[in-house]
Scaffold this active site. Sequence first.
Site, PDB file in Angstrom:
ATOM      1  N   GLU A 122     -78.422  22.536  62.180  1.00  0.00           N
ATOM      2  CA  GLU A 122     -77.801  24.053  61.993  1.00  0.00           C
ATOM      3  C   GLU A 122     -76.342  23.982  61.730  1.00  0.00           C
ATOM      4  O   GLU A 122     -75.728  23.009  62.312  1.00  0.00           O
ATOM      5  CB  GLU A 122     -77.880  24.649  63.465  1.00  0.00           C
ATOM      6  N   GLU A 189     -81.943  32.778  59.818  1.00  0.00           N
ATOM      7  CA  GLU A 189     -82.218  33.421  60.849  1.00  0.00           C
ATOM      8  C   GLU A 189     -81.406  34.449  61.147  1.00  0.00           C
ATOM      9  O   GLU A 189     -80.130  34.508  61.582  1.00  0.00           O
ATOM     10  CB  GLU A 189     -82.280  32.444  62.108  1.00  0.00           C
TER      11      GLU A 189
HETATM   12  O1  KIV Z   1     -86.327  25.896  66.855  1.00  0.00           O
HETATM   13  C1  KIV Z   1     -86.914  26.490  66.252  1.00  0.00           C
HETATM   14  O2  KIV Z   1     -88.052  26.854  66.363  1.00  0.00           O
HETATM   15  C2  KIV Z   1     -86.316  27.106  64.923  1.00  0.00           C
HETATM   16  C3  KIV Z   1     -87.098  28.336  64.114  1.00  0.00           C
HETATM   17  C4  KIV Z   1     -86.707  29.441  64.988  1.00  0.00           C
HETATM   18  C5  KIV Z   1     -86.582  28.263  62.776  1.00  0.00           C
HETATM   19  O3  KIV Z   1     -85.345  26.644  64.525  1.00  0.00           O
END
Ligand code: KIV
Length: 271
Positions: A122, A189
Amino acid sequence: MSVHSEIKKITTETLRKMKFDKEKITMLTAYDFTTAKMVDAGGVDAILIGDSAANVMAGFETTLPITLDQMIYHTQCVVRGVDRALVVADLPFGTYQSNPEKALESAVRMMKEGGAHAVKIEGGKEIEESIRKIVNAGIPVCGHLGLTPQSIYQFGTYKVRAKEEAEAEKLIADCQLLEELGCFAVVLEKIPAALAKKASESISIPTIGIGAGPDCDGQVLVYHDMVGMNQGFSPKFLRRYLDLYSEITGAVSQYVKDVKSSDFPNDKESY
Ligand code: KIV
């Protein structure tokens, strides 16, 4: 020739080509062998071992507590169930942000011990050096921008991100940076649909949206949400394809009744 070798496996290159051909990419999460087998058999292009495992598997409120060892365990279980899909694993909070050497070490462990085909991390500019280091080691990296749940204590809420111009501009710049750094895709997201469209058009690597509207190159959902195992979680972006919470609790209560009434097991179910 074995059946397995006839299956055309999805690679990062396949996803790139799908964007080029305007074929939508499908991704779902999985955290265990049995689910991964079903999700793969259903035909998704990519399976994400999301750090959402912290929420749906372990019951934590945020994704922060899950460890690299735990993510590696989930990834090992998923990999054993997958024949076709590309397997992408999240690097958890604290395993890549602090320095690029540590980021590479975490990514190498995820690939070597977990058996993932790629990692997801991220952030944009802030983690540029970590991304560069991992990509340079030959490990495919998927970015993740917009609502990045590992930063929840900085954001303070799970509301839609990048509604303001400055944050929207940074998101576009980060998308372009991720492409320059060699990421093979980027998850977007919970951002406005118009911004996700602009971001998708501004890069040649695929965008995979969750709560980011219809114009991303692909879509991802958390499996447990999509099959309706979670009752309390109903964001606007979620489409539930089943109501498994009701189905499963119904089946369990029928089993309880059958055992209590001595209906189960019957003669045919006994040796
Ligand atoms: O951790 C997860 O499931 C994610 C998705 C929401 C993209 O990063």
